[in-house]
Scaffold this motif. Structure first.
Motif, PDB file in Angstrom:
ATOM      1  N   ALA A  26       0.743  -1.260  -0.014  1.00  0.00           N
ATOM      2  CA  ALA A  26       0.085  -0.047  -0.106  1.00  0.00           C
ATOM      3  C   ALA A  26       0.803   1.227  -0.010  1.00  0.00           C
ATOM      4  N   ARG A  27       0.438   2.212  -0.562  1.00  0.00           N
ATOM      5  CA  ARG A  27       0.983   3.529   0.041  1.00  0.00           C
ATOM      6  C   ARG A  27       0.322   3.958   1.188  1.00  0.00           C
ATOM      7  N   LEU A  28       1.509   4.683   1.970  1.00  0.00           N
ATOM      8  CA  LEU A  28       1.196   5.130   3.099  1.00  0.00           C
ATOM      9  C   LEU A  28       1.653   6.393   3.393  1.00  0.00           C
ATOM     10  N   LEU A  29       0.792   7.264   3.869  1.00  0.00           N
ATOM     11  CA  LEU A  29       0.799   8.489   4.193  1.00  0.00           C
ATOM     12  C   LEU A  29       1.073   8.603   5.743  1.00  0.00           C
ATOM     13  N   GLN A  30       2.023   9.413   6.526  1.00  0.00           N
ATOM     14  CA  GLN A  30       2.077   9.383   8.021  1.00  0.00           C
ATOM     15  C   GLN A  30       2.145  10.721   8.510  1.00  0.00           C
ATOM     16  N   GLY A  31       1.602  10.807   9.692  1.00  0.00           N
ATOM     17  CA  GLY A  31       1.962  12.079  10.278  1.00  0.00           C
ATOM     18  C   GLY A  31       1.696  12.237  11.657  1.00  0.00           C
ATOM     19  N   GLY A  32       1.741  13.094  12.580  1.00  0.00           N
ATOM     20  CA  GLY A  32       1.409  12.841  14.151  1.00  0.00           C
ATOM     21  C   GLY A  32       2.869  13.452  14.609  1.00  0.00           C
ATOM     22  N   LEU A  44       9.464   9.105   6.580  1.00  0.00           N
ATOM     23  CA  LEU A  44       8.413   8.331   5.986  1.00  0.00           C
ATOM     24  C   LEU A  44       6.954   8.829   5.864  1.00  0.00           C
ATOM     25  N   ASP A  45       6.970  10.139   5.545  1.00  0.00           N
ATOM     26  CA  ASP A  45       5.757  10.908   5.399  1.00  0.00           C
ATOM     27  C   ASP A  45       4.831  10.266   4.141  1.00  0.00           C
ATOM     28  N   ASP A  46       5.446   9.791   2.907  1.00  0.00           N
ATOM     29  CA  ASP A  46       4.908   9.382   1.759  1.00  0.00           C
ATOM     30  C   ASP A  46       5.804   8.001   1.362  1.00  0.00           C
ATOM     31  N   VAL A  47       5.376   6.870   1.524  1.00  0.00           N
ATOM     32  CA  VAL A  47       6.271   5.858   1.187  1.00  0.00           C
ATOM     33  C   VAL A  47       5.312   4.676   0.608  1.00  0.00           C
ATOM     34  N   ARG A  48       5.901   3.532   0.256  1.00  0.00           N
ATOM     35  CA  ARG A  48       4.833   2.233   0.067  1.00  0.00           C
ATOM     36  C   ARG A  48       5.592   1.241   1.290  1.00  0.00           C
ATOM     37  N   VAL A  49       4.763   0.574   1.544  1.00  0.00           N
ATOM     38  CA  VAL A  49       4.965  -0.483   2.674  1.00  0.00           C
ATOM     39  C   VAL A  49       4.569  -1.858   1.944  1.00  0.00           C
ATOM     40  N   THR A  50       5.421  -2.737   2.275  1.00  0.00           N
ATOM     41  CA  THR A  50       5.114  -4.185   1.880  1.00  0.00           C
ATOM     42  C   THR A  50       5.203  -5.310   3.024  1.00  0.00           C
ATOM     43  N   LEU A  53       2.052 -11.775   4.675  1.00  0.00           N
ATOM     44  CA  LEU A  53       0.841 -11.929   5.614  1.00  0.00           C
ATOM     45  C   LEU A  53       0.959 -13.192   6.657  1.00  0.00           C
ATOM     46  N   HIS A  54       1.987 -14.359   6.401  1.00  0.00           N
ATOM     47  CA  HIS A  54       1.947 -15.316   7.234  1.00  0.00           C
ATOM     48  C   HIS A  54       3.347 -15.641   8.035  1.00  0.00           C
ATOM     49  N   GLU A  55       4.235 -14.568   7.705  1.00  0.00           N
ATOM     50  CA  GLU A  55       5.517 -14.498   8.466  1.00  0.00           C
ATOM     51  C   GLU A  55       5.854 -12.903   8.630  1.00  0.00           C
ATOM     52  N   GLU A  56       6.193 -12.506   9.783  1.00  0.00           N
ATOM     53  CA  GLU A  56       6.425 -11.299  10.226  1.00  0.00           C
ATOM     54  C   GLU A  56       7.769 -10.817   9.505  1.00  0.00           C
ATOM     55  N   ARG A  57       7.551  -9.948   8.142  1.00  0.00           N
ATOM     56  CA  ARG A  57       8.481  -9.358   7.280  1.00  0.00           C
ATOM     57  C   ARG A  57       7.730  -8.029   6.829  1.00  0.00           C
ATOM     58  N   VAL A  58       8.535  -7.029   6.789  1.00  0.00           N
ATOM     59  CA  VAL A  58       7.857  -5.666   6.290  1.00  0.00           C
ATOM     60  C   VAL A  58       9.055  -4.930   5.512  1.00  0.00           C
ATOM     61  N   SER A  59       8.789  -4.170   4.567  1.00  0.00           N
ATOM     62  CA  SER A  59       9.739  -3.344   3.712  1.00  0.00           C
ATOM     63  C   SER A  59       9.030  -1.897   3.449  1.00  0.00           C
ATOM     64  N   HIS A  60       9.710  -0.970   4.043  1.00  0.00           N
ATOM     65  CA  HIS A  60       9.083   0.377   3.484  1.00  0.00           C
ATOM     66  C   HIS A  60      10.257   0.963   2.330  1.00  0.00           C
ATOM     67  N   HIS A  61       9.772   1.527   1.594  1.00  0.00           N
ATOM     68  CA  HIS A  61      10.640   2.132   0.366  1.00  0.00           C
ATOM     69  C   HIS A  61       9.768   3.378  -0.234  1.00  0.00           C
ATOM     70  N   PRO A  62      10.435   4.567  -0.489  1.00  0.00           N
ATOM     71  CA  PRO A  62      12.019   4.893  -0.185  1.00  0.00           C
ATOM     72  C   PRO A  62      12.292   4.900   1.254  1.00  0.00           C
ATOM     73  N   PHE A  63      13.332   4.760   1.677  1.00  0.00           N
ATOM     74  CA  PHE A  63      13.532   4.664   3.337  1.00  0.00           C
ATOM     75  C   PHE A  63      14.764   5.829   3.386  1.00  0.00           C
ATOM     76  N   GLY A  64      14.437   7.005   3.608  1.00  0.00           N
ATOM     77  CA  GLY A  64      15.399   7.845   3.834  1.00  0.00           C
ATOM     78  C   GLY A  64      15.899   8.719   2.478  1.00  0.00           C
ATOM     79  N   ALA A  65      16.066   7.747   1.477  1.00  0.00           N
ATOM     80  CA  ALA A  65      16.739   8.274   0.351  1.00  0.00           C
ATOM     81  C   ALA A  65      16.192   7.502  -0.872  1.00  0.00           C
ATOM     82  N   PRO A  66      16.221   8.003  -1.882  1.00  0.00           N
ATOM     83  CA  PRO A  66      15.842   7.372  -3.276  1.00  0.00           C
ATOM     84  C   PRO A  66      16.734   6.050  -3.261  1.00  0.00           C
TER      85      PRO A  66
END
Length: 239
Positions: A26-32, A44-50, A53-66
């Motif tokens: 998903a596209r992820l917009l974050q604030g607070g 991480l104001d505007d990134v994609r997260v993947t 579903l059945h094992e705990e693994r996650v990736s965000h990109h871009p993360f801090g830099a292209p």
């Protein structure tokens, strides 16, 4: 599973459909306020997260830099290039938060750990609660905003990472999750009330697109401010 958990899982799309899928993106917009408190405003104001579903693994990109992404699992977190070259990594990352308070700044890898465990929690529940090692029990109902919500206590297994092992989920009459209470151990036990709204259905799975996390008093009342974290999801897809 408890009867209530059965109802929640069915309301969100059913375990049979969930088990046909492997990942969510998903596209992820974050604030607070939390990001500024941690010295990570805007990263991480505007990134994609993947997430798996059945094992705990996650990736965000871009993360801090292209061209950079995070790679999170409970026992290891890393920052990589999109080709998979590891730029920095941390084993047993939760240990690095010892002694932290709400105001303690985070390193890049600590930020990657927090958003990894947070988004896996939010994107995979309630289906994750059916995995081996989870314990659930129904609590007395709760009155909020003129509604009566049923409540489910959820105890996470020790091998998975989340905010704290014991959490409380509040459920509306339609079986969808409205609120979740937890204390964030890696932020000195800061108490949060996480509200879910904007439900949409994607590939047969119902999930919230709007997340708002506010402070919570010891008796369970929600404070109107400050807004600790806001999360808005769009462009959601399963594979």
């Amino acid at each position: 599973m408890t009867d209530l958990l059965d109802e929640i899982v069915e309301a969100h799309g059913g375990l049979a459909r969930w088990n046909e899928l492997e990942t969510v993106s998903a596209r992820l917009l974050q604030g607070g306020a939390v990001w500024g408190l941690k010295g990570r405003q805007g990263v991480l104001d505007d990134v994609r997260v993947t997430a798996g579903l059945h094992e705990e693994r996650v990736s965000h990109h871009p993360f801090g830099a292209p061209g950079r992404r995070s790679a999170f699992t409970p026992e290891r977190v890393a920052i990589e290039t999109l080709e998979g070259e590891v730029l920095e990594a941390l084993e047993h990352p939760r240990d690095s938060f010892a002694g932290h308070t709400l105001e303690t700044p985070w390193t890049t890898l600590q930020l990657a750990y927090f958003v990894g465990t947070s988004m896996w929690t939010y994107l995979t529940q309630p289906f994750s609660f059916t995995l081996p090692g989870f314990e659930t029990a129904e609590l007395e109902p709760w009155q909020e905003n003129g509604e009566e919500w049923r409540r489910l206590r959820v105890i996470w297994p020790e091998h998975l990472a989340t905010h704290e092992r014991v959490q409380t989920v509040y459920v509306g009459g339609d079986g969808l999750i409205r609120r979740q209470d937890y204390d964030v151990e890696i932020m000195g036990g800061s108490s949060g009330a996480h509200h879910f709204s904007g439900y949409t259905q994607v590939h047969g799975i119902s999930l919230p697109t709007e997340h708002r996390i506010l402070p919570r008093t010891p008796d369970g009342q929600v404070l109107a401010e400050p807004l600790l974290v806001s999360i808005d999801l769009s462009e959601i897809s399963f594979a």
